[in-house]
Design a protein around this motif. Structure first.
Motif, PDB file in Angstrom:
ATOM      1  N   MET A 171     -60.730  36.786 -35.523  1.00  0.00           N
ATOM      2  CA  MET A 171     -60.001  36.944 -34.347  1.00  0.00           C
ATOM      3  C   MET A 171     -59.298  35.947 -33.819  1.00  0.00           C
ATOM      4  N   HIS A 172     -58.076  36.040 -33.275  1.00  0.00           N
ATOM      5  CA  HIS A 172     -57.428  34.739 -32.951  1.00  0.00           C
ATOM      6  C   HIS A 172     -57.345  34.890 -31.505  1.00  0.00           C
ATOM      7  N   PRO A 173     -57.199  33.735 -30.488  1.00  0.00           N
ATOM      8  CA  PRO A 173     -57.504  33.865 -28.974  1.00  0.00           C
ATOM      9  C   PRO A 173     -56.177  34.278 -28.462  1.00  0.00           C
ATOM     10  N   PHE A 174     -55.162  34.030 -29.168  1.00  0.00           N
ATOM     11  CA  PHE A 174     -53.656  34.270 -28.315  1.00  0.00           C
ATOM     12  C   PHE A 174     -53.616  35.981 -28.882  1.00  0.00           C
ATOM     13  N   LEU A 175     -54.009  36.482 -29.875  1.00  0.00           N
ATOM     14  CA  LEU A 175     -53.825  37.762 -30.211  1.00  0.00           C
ATOM     15  C   LEU A 175     -54.864  38.737 -29.515  1.00  0.00           C
ATOM     16  N   THR A 176     -55.989  37.930 -29.201  1.00  0.00           N
ATOM     17  CA  THR A 176     -56.989  38.716 -28.109  1.00  0.00           C
ATOM     18  C   THR A 176     -56.542  38.533 -26.807  1.00  0.00           C
ATOM     19  N   ARG A 177     -55.974  37.778 -26.220  1.00  0.00           N
ATOM     20  CA  ARG A 177     -55.113  37.857 -24.982  1.00  0.00           C
ATOM     21  C   ARG A 177     -54.150  38.572 -24.819  1.00  0.00           C
ATOM     22  N   LEU A 178     -53.360  38.898 -25.859  1.00  0.00           N
ATOM     23  CA  LEU A 178     -52.476  39.897 -25.912  1.00  0.00           C
ATOM     24  C   LEU A 178     -52.831  41.333 -25.844  1.00  0.00           C
ATOM     25  N   GLY A 179     -54.101  41.487 -26.260  1.00  0.00           N
ATOM     26  CA  GLY A 179     -55.007  42.752 -26.269  1.00  0.00           C
ATOM     27  C   GLY A 179     -54.936  43.378 -27.482  1.00  0.00           C
ATOM     28  N   ILE A 180     -54.424  42.633 -28.549  1.00  0.00           N
ATOM     29  CA  ILE A 180     -54.595  43.208 -30.033  1.00  0.00           C
ATOM     30  C   ILE A 180     -55.714  43.620 -30.208  1.00  0.00           C
ATOM     31  N   ARG A 181     -56.011  44.826 -30.646  1.00  0.00           N
ATOM     32  CA  ARG A 181     -56.921  45.451 -31.124  1.00  0.00           C
ATOM     33  C   ARG A 181     -57.862  44.588 -32.297  1.00  0.00           C
ATOM     34  N   ARG A 182     -59.154  44.822 -32.401  1.00  0.00           N
ATOM     35  CA  ARG A 182     -59.919  44.028 -33.530  1.00  0.00           C
ATOM     36  C   ARG A 182     -59.582  44.526 -34.819  1.00  0.00           C
ATOM     37  N   GLU A 183     -59.291  45.614 -34.994  1.00  0.00           N
ATOM     38  CA  GLU A 183     -58.957  46.310 -36.244  1.00  0.00           C
ATOM     39  C   GLU A 183     -57.659  45.757 -36.634  1.00  0.00           C
ATOM     40  N   VAL A 184     -56.837  45.714 -35.930  1.00  0.00           N
ATOM     41  CA  VAL A 184     -55.479  44.956 -36.365  1.00  0.00           C
ATOM     42  C   VAL A 184     -55.427  43.571 -36.624  1.00  0.00           C
ATOM     43  N   GLN A 185     -56.123  42.855 -35.687  1.00  0.00           N
ATOM     44  CA  GLN A 185     -56.434  41.422 -36.129  1.00  0.00           C
ATOM     45  C   GLN A 185     -57.040  41.143 -37.445  1.00  0.00           C
ATOM     46  N   GLU A 186     -57.982  42.251 -37.941  1.00  0.00           N
ATOM     47  CA  GLU A 186     -58.500  41.824 -39.127  1.00  0.00           C
ATOM     48  C   GLU A 186     -57.650  42.413 -40.473  1.00  0.00           C
ATOM     49  N   PHE A 187     -56.450  43.313 -40.033  1.00  0.00           N
ATOM     50  CA  PHE A 187     -55.890  43.486 -41.222  1.00  0.00           C
ATOM     51  C   PHE A 187     -54.919  42.577 -41.438  1.00  0.00           C
ATOM     52  N   PHE A 188     -54.474  41.748 -40.287  1.00  0.00           N
ATOM     53  CA  PHE A 188     -53.440  40.819 -40.659  1.00  0.00           C
ATOM     54  C   PHE A 188     -53.956  39.586 -41.019  1.00  0.00           C
ATOM     55  N   SER A 189     -55.268  39.284 -40.523  1.00  0.00           N
ATOM     56  CA  SER A 189     -55.750  38.049 -40.606  1.00  0.00           C
ATOM     57  C   SER A 189     -55.575  37.185 -41.953  1.00  0.00           C
ATOM     58  N   PRO A 190     -55.583  37.765 -43.307  1.00  0.00           N
ATOM     59  CA  PRO A 190     -55.035  37.030 -44.587  1.00  0.00           C
ATOM     60  C   PRO A 190     -53.692  36.621 -44.323  1.00  0.00           C
ATOM     61  N   TYR A 191     -52.808  37.000 -43.256  1.00  0.00           N
ATOM     62  CA  TYR A 191     -51.265  36.670 -43.420  1.00  0.00           C
ATOM     63  C   TYR A 191     -50.910  35.753 -42.563  1.00  0.00           C
ATOM     64  N   TYR A 192     -51.948  35.272 -42.058  1.00  0.00           N
ATOM     65  CA  TYR A 192     -51.515  33.945 -41.278  1.00  0.00           C
ATOM     66  C   TYR A 192     -52.511  32.826 -41.023  1.00  0.00           C
ATOM     67  N   SER A 193     -51.996  31.755 -40.535  1.00  0.00           N
ATOM     68  CA  SER A 193     -52.831  30.663 -40.382  1.00  0.00           C
ATOM     69  C   SER A 193     -52.575  30.108 -38.774  1.00  0.00           C
ATOM     70  N   ALA A 194     -53.424  29.071 -38.720  1.00  0.00           N
ATOM     71  CA  ALA A 194     -53.054  28.341 -37.322  1.00  0.00           C
ATOM     72  C   ALA A 194     -52.690  26.923 -37.418  1.00  0.00           C
ATOM     73  N   ASP A 195     -52.076  26.217 -36.660  1.00  0.00           N
ATOM     74  CA  ASP A 195     -51.491  24.741 -36.750  1.00  0.00           C
ATOM     75  C   ASP A 195     -52.526  24.057 -35.893  1.00  0.00           C
ATOM     76  N   SER A 196     -52.379  22.752 -35.761  1.00  0.00           N
ATOM     77  CA  SER A 196     -53.414  22.078 -35.108  1.00  0.00           C
ATOM     78  C   SER A 196     -53.376  22.255 -33.698  1.00  0.00           C
ATOM     79  N   SER A 197     -52.516  22.676 -32.869  1.00  0.00           N
ATOM     80  CA  SER A 197     -52.525  23.282 -31.780  1.00  0.00           C
ATOM     81  C   SER A 197     -53.019  24.483 -31.542  1.00  0.00           C
TER      82      SER A 197
END
Length: 207
Positions: free
Chosen positions: A1-27
């Protein structure tokens, strides 16, 4: 779960689907990789690259039944969030982002696989998005569509002919009727926003 996606309201299942395909920078900003280029999303900005490379998320191309092509990774996330109840069997889905400039180089490798697959285009609901629909659909069919714009008209040179349409009425569907050529790609656009991401933002922050 990413806090930006959670703040946008993106459902947990969708975040889990896309989680292997992004990363986060130092900010903590979301980073999506297009080869050596990146799309970066923060709560106050969204940078999308213009590149001949692409971002992929989902099943292997050989096993995908439905392919979604869009102009940003965040647009793919927003679309699946909105439509998850109808598309919760995600094992056969593949999302491809071209960045801001879809071109034939993006689809050279895809064209050999598209037979028997459903192609859906998630580009924006504005004029640029509708031009991207046409450019992408043409590239997938080994065709070239040269588009030029003036204040009132969209002119398309296609198969040695030039077609003209008003900016307000121009769309892939309208061009298919005018040119009598079927591209066999459907366009999925929100009715009340310029993009699926805008629709998610509006739903989250204007309740």
């Amino acid at each position: 779960m990413h806090p930006f996606l959670t703040r946008l309201g993106i459902r947990r299942e969708v975040q889990e689907f896309f989680s292997p395909y992004y990363s986060a920078d130092s900010s903590g900003h979301l980073v999506f990789h297009y080869g050596r280029y990146t799309e970066t999303y923060g709560m106050a900005f969204h940078h999308i690259p213009s590149t001949e490379n692409y971002w992929l998320a989902g099943t292997d191309l050989a096993f995908a039944r439905e392919i979604f092509i869009c102009g940003s990774a965040m647009e793919a996330i927003a679309w699946l969030h909105i439509h998850y109840r109808a598309y919760n069997q995600t094992g056969n889905l593949l999302f491809i982002s071209t960045g801001t400039r879809p071109c034939s180089e993006h689809f050279r490798w895809l064209k050999q696989w598209i037979k028997g697959k459903r192609i859906s285009l998630l580009f924006g609901n504005d004029l640029l998005g509708r031009v991207c629909d046409l450019k992408t659909a043409a590239a997938l069919r080994n065709q070239t569509a040269a588009v030029s714009l003036d204040n009132q008209k969209v002119a398309v040179t296609f198969r040695s002919k030039t077609f003209s349409c008003s900016r307000e009425l121009f769309s892939l569907n309208a061009f298919e009727k005018q040119s009598e050529y079927r591209f066999h790609a459907r366009t999925l656009k929100p009715k009340s926003a310029n993009s699926w991401l805008d629709l998610v933002r509006y739903g989250t922050f204007n309740q």
